[in-house]
Design a protein around this motif. Structure first.
Motif, PDB file in Angstrom:
ATOM      1  N   HIS A  45      34.961  41.934  46.545  1.00 60.85           N
ATOM      2  CA  HIS A  45      33.821  41.569  45.701  1.00 60.85           C
ATOM      3  C   HIS A  45      33.799  40.096  45.323  1.00 60.85           C
ATOM      4  N   PHE A  46      34.850  39.380  45.657  1.00 58.32           N
ATOM      5  CA  PHE A  46      34.925  37.960  45.286  1.00 58.32           C
ATOM      6  C   PHE A  46      33.967  37.143  46.137  1.00 58.32           C
ATOM      7  N   ARG A  47      33.284  36.190  45.494  1.00 57.60           N
ATOM      8  CA  ARG A  47      32.360  35.296  46.191  1.00 57.60           C
ATOM      9  C   ARG A  47      32.774  33.860  45.904  1.00 57.60           C
ATOM     10  N   GLU A  48      33.141  33.146  46.966  1.00 60.02           N
ATOM     11  CA  GLU A  48      33.547  31.742  46.833  1.00 60.02           C
ATOM     12  C   GLU A  48      32.435  30.936  46.180  1.00 60.02           C
ATOM     13  N   PRO A  49      32.696  29.966  45.346  1.00 61.83           N
ATOM     14  CA  PRO A  49      34.051  29.551  44.995  1.00 61.83           C
ATOM     15  C   PRO A  49      34.602  30.268  43.762  1.00 61.83           C
ATOM     16  N   ASN A  50      33.719  30.775  42.905  1.00 60.45           N
ATOM     17  CA  ASN A  50      34.228  31.395  41.671  1.00 60.45           C
ATOM     18  C   ASN A  50      33.290  32.497  41.159  1.00 60.45           C
ATOM     19  N   GLY A  51      32.781  33.307  42.062  1.00 59.24           N
ATOM     20  CA  GLY A  51      31.853  34.359  41.670  1.00 59.24           C
ATOM     21  C   GLY A  51      32.343  35.738  42.049  1.00 59.24           C
ATOM     22  N   CYS A  52      31.646  36.712  41.540  1.00 57.81           N
ATOM     23  CA  CYS A  52      31.969  38.108  41.829  1.00 57.81           C
ATOM     24  C   CYS A  52      30.661  38.880  41.866  1.00 57.81           C
ATOM     25  N   GLU A  53      30.549  39.788  42.795  1.00 58.15           N
ATOM     26  CA  GLU A  53      29.316  40.559  42.886  1.00 58.15           C
ATOM     27  C   GLU A  53      29.241  41.663  41.844  1.00 58.15           C
ATOM     28  N   ILE A  54      30.324  41.894  41.117  1.00 51.77           N
ATOM     29  CA  ILE A  54      30.337  42.950  40.099  1.00 51.77           C
ATOM     30  C   ILE A  54      30.411  42.381  38.687  1.00 51.77           C
ATOM     31  N   VAL A  55      31.267  41.391  38.497  1.00 54.52           N
ATOM     32  CA  VAL A  55      31.526  40.859  37.156  1.00 54.52           C
ATOM     33  C   VAL A  55      30.753  39.552  36.954  1.00 54.52           C
ATOM     34  N   ALA A  56      30.101  39.450  35.816  1.00 55.67           N
ATOM     35  CA  ALA A  56      29.303  38.264  35.495  1.00 55.67           C
ATOM     36  C   ALA A  56      30.193  37.108  35.059  1.00 55.67           C
ATOM     37  N   GLY A  57      29.731  35.916  35.325  1.00 54.70           N
ATOM     38  CA  GLY A  57      30.423  34.720  34.868  1.00 54.70           C
ATOM     39  C   GLY A  57      31.337  34.139  35.931  1.00 54.70           C
ATOM     40  N   ALA A  58      31.986  33.039  35.546  1.00 55.92           N
ATOM     41  CA  ALA A  58      32.906  32.362  36.460  1.00 55.92           C
ATOM     42  C   ALA A  58      34.172  33.197  36.631  1.00 55.92           C
ATOM     43  N   ILE A  59      34.555  33.358  37.866  1.00 59.60           N
ATOM     44  CA  ILE A  59      35.715  34.191  38.191  1.00 59.60           C
ATOM     45  C   ILE A  59      36.764  33.331  38.874  1.00 59.60           C
ATOM     46  N   SER A  60      37.967  33.414  38.417  1.00 55.37           N
ATOM     47  CA  SER A  60      39.059  32.675  39.042  1.00 55.37           C
ATOM     48  C   SER A  60      39.557  33.439  40.263  1.00 55.37           C
ATOM     49  N   PRO A  61      39.844  32.719  41.355  1.00 58.18           N
ATOM     50  CA  PRO A  61      40.417  33.399  42.515  1.00 58.18           C
ATOM     51  C   PRO A  61      41.750  34.067  42.174  1.00 58.18           C
ATOM     52  N   ASN A  62      42.361  33.612  41.104  1.00 59.22           N
ATOM     53  CA  ASN A  62      43.638  34.197  40.681  1.00 59.22           C
ATOM     54  C   ASN A  62      43.467  35.262  39.602  1.00 59.22           C
ATOM     55  N   GLY A  63      42.229  35.603  39.289  1.00 59.63           N
ATOM     56  CA  GLY A  63      41.977  36.619  38.275  1.00 59.63           C
ATOM     57  C   GLY A  63      42.099  38.022  38.850  1.00 59.63           C
ATOM     58  N   TRP A  64      41.783  38.980  38.022  1.00 61.79           N
ATOM     59  CA  TRP A  64      41.848  40.389  38.439  1.00 61.79           C
ATOM     60  C   TRP A  64      40.992  41.207  37.473  1.00 61.79           C
ATOM     61  N   CYS A  65      40.459  42.321  37.944  1.00 58.20           N
ATOM     62  CA  CYS A  65      39.801  43.269  37.041  1.00 58.20           C
ATOM     63  C   CYS A  65      39.975  44.671  37.600  1.00 58.20           C
ATOM     64  N   ARG A  66      39.527  45.641  36.827  1.00 58.42           N
ATOM     65  CA  ARG A  66      39.740  47.046  37.227  1.00 58.42           C
ATOM     66  C   ARG A  66      38.912  47.458  38.439  1.00 58.42           C
ATOM     67  N   PHE A  67      37.974  46.629  38.851  1.00 58.60           N
ATOM     68  CA  PHE A  67      37.163  46.953  40.025  1.00 58.60           C
ATOM     69  C   PHE A  67      37.730  46.345  41.298  1.00 58.60           C
ATOM     70  N   HIS A  68      38.925  45.800  41.183  1.00 59.97           N
ATOM     71  CA  HIS A  68      39.543  45.158  42.348  1.00 59.97           C
ATOM     72  C   HIS A  68      39.568  46.116  43.534  1.00 59.97           C
ATOM     73  N   GLU A  69      39.139  45.570  44.669  1.00 52.47           N
ATOM     74  CA  GLU A  69      39.154  46.348  45.906  1.00 52.47           C
ATOM     75  C   GLU A  69      39.718  45.431  46.986  1.00 52.47           C
ATOM     76  N   PRO A  70      40.893  45.740  47.469  1.00 48.59           N
ATOM     77  CA  PRO A  70      41.542  44.830  48.422  1.00 48.59           C
ATOM     78  C   PRO A  70      40.700  44.612  49.671  1.00 48.59           C
ATOM     79  N   LEU A  71      40.797  43.404  50.198  1.00 46.75           N
ATOM     80  CA  LEU A  71      40.140  43.095  51.467  1.00 46.75           C
ATOM     81  C   LEU A  71      40.754  43.985  52.546  1.00 46.75           C
ATOM     82  N   PRO A  72      39.961  44.369  53.520  1.00 44.13           N
ATOM     83  CA  PRO A  72      40.523  45.188  54.601  1.00 44.13           C
ATOM     84  C   PRO A  72      41.623  44.418  55.327  1.00 44.13           C
ATOM     85  N   ALA A  73      42.619  45.126  55.732  1.00 46.79           N
ATOM     86  CA  ALA A  73      43.770  44.493  56.402  1.00 46.79           C
ATOM     87  C   ALA A  73      43.399  43.997  57.779  1.00 46.79           C
TER      88      ALA A  73
END
Ligand code: SF4
Length: 102
Positions: free
Chosen positions: A74-102
């Motif tokens: 769900h992370f969108r470069e450089p500091n966005g997220c398609e689920i969570v509003a506001g600036a998102i750090s690439p080093n952040g985390w939330c309960r909606f985390h979904e790992p990138l496919p391997a």
């Protein structure tokens, strides 16, 4: 008891059944509408832009057990997220985390 009394009693009982049936229909419909209304309320509030708040997502600016936004689908470069509003750090985390496919 007269025949009319019996008819009236059946009619009352019948309308009672219908009333309960109608009540159930109305209740189910009401619950559906209330649910839809609840969703609408959510969408009007924090979900207005299709996103939720950091607080509701339990967002934190640090990784959680090695999981971080930079590794989330769900992370969108450089500091966005398609689920969570506001600036998102690439080093952040939330309960909606979904790992990138391997
Ligand atoms: S971990 Fe949460 S905040 Fe971070 S990118 Fe994924 S969904 Fe967005």
């Amino acid at each position: 008891m007269s025949k009319d009394d019996d008819v009236n009693r059946r009619s009352a009982a019948s309308s009672g059944v219908l009333s309960r049936r109608n009540f159930l229909k109305v209740s189910v419909t009401g619950a559906a509408i209330a649910s839809a209304g609840g969703l609408s309320a959510c969408m009007i509030g924090p979900m207005a832009a299709g996103k939720t708040t950091k607080a509701l997502a339990l967002y934190q600016d640090t990784p959680n057990r090695g999981r971080r936004c930079g590794g989330c689908t769900h992370f969108r470069e450089p500091n966005g997220c398609e689920i969570v509003a506001g600036a998102i750090s690439p080093n952040g985390w939330c309960r909606f985390h979904e790992p990138l496919p391997a």
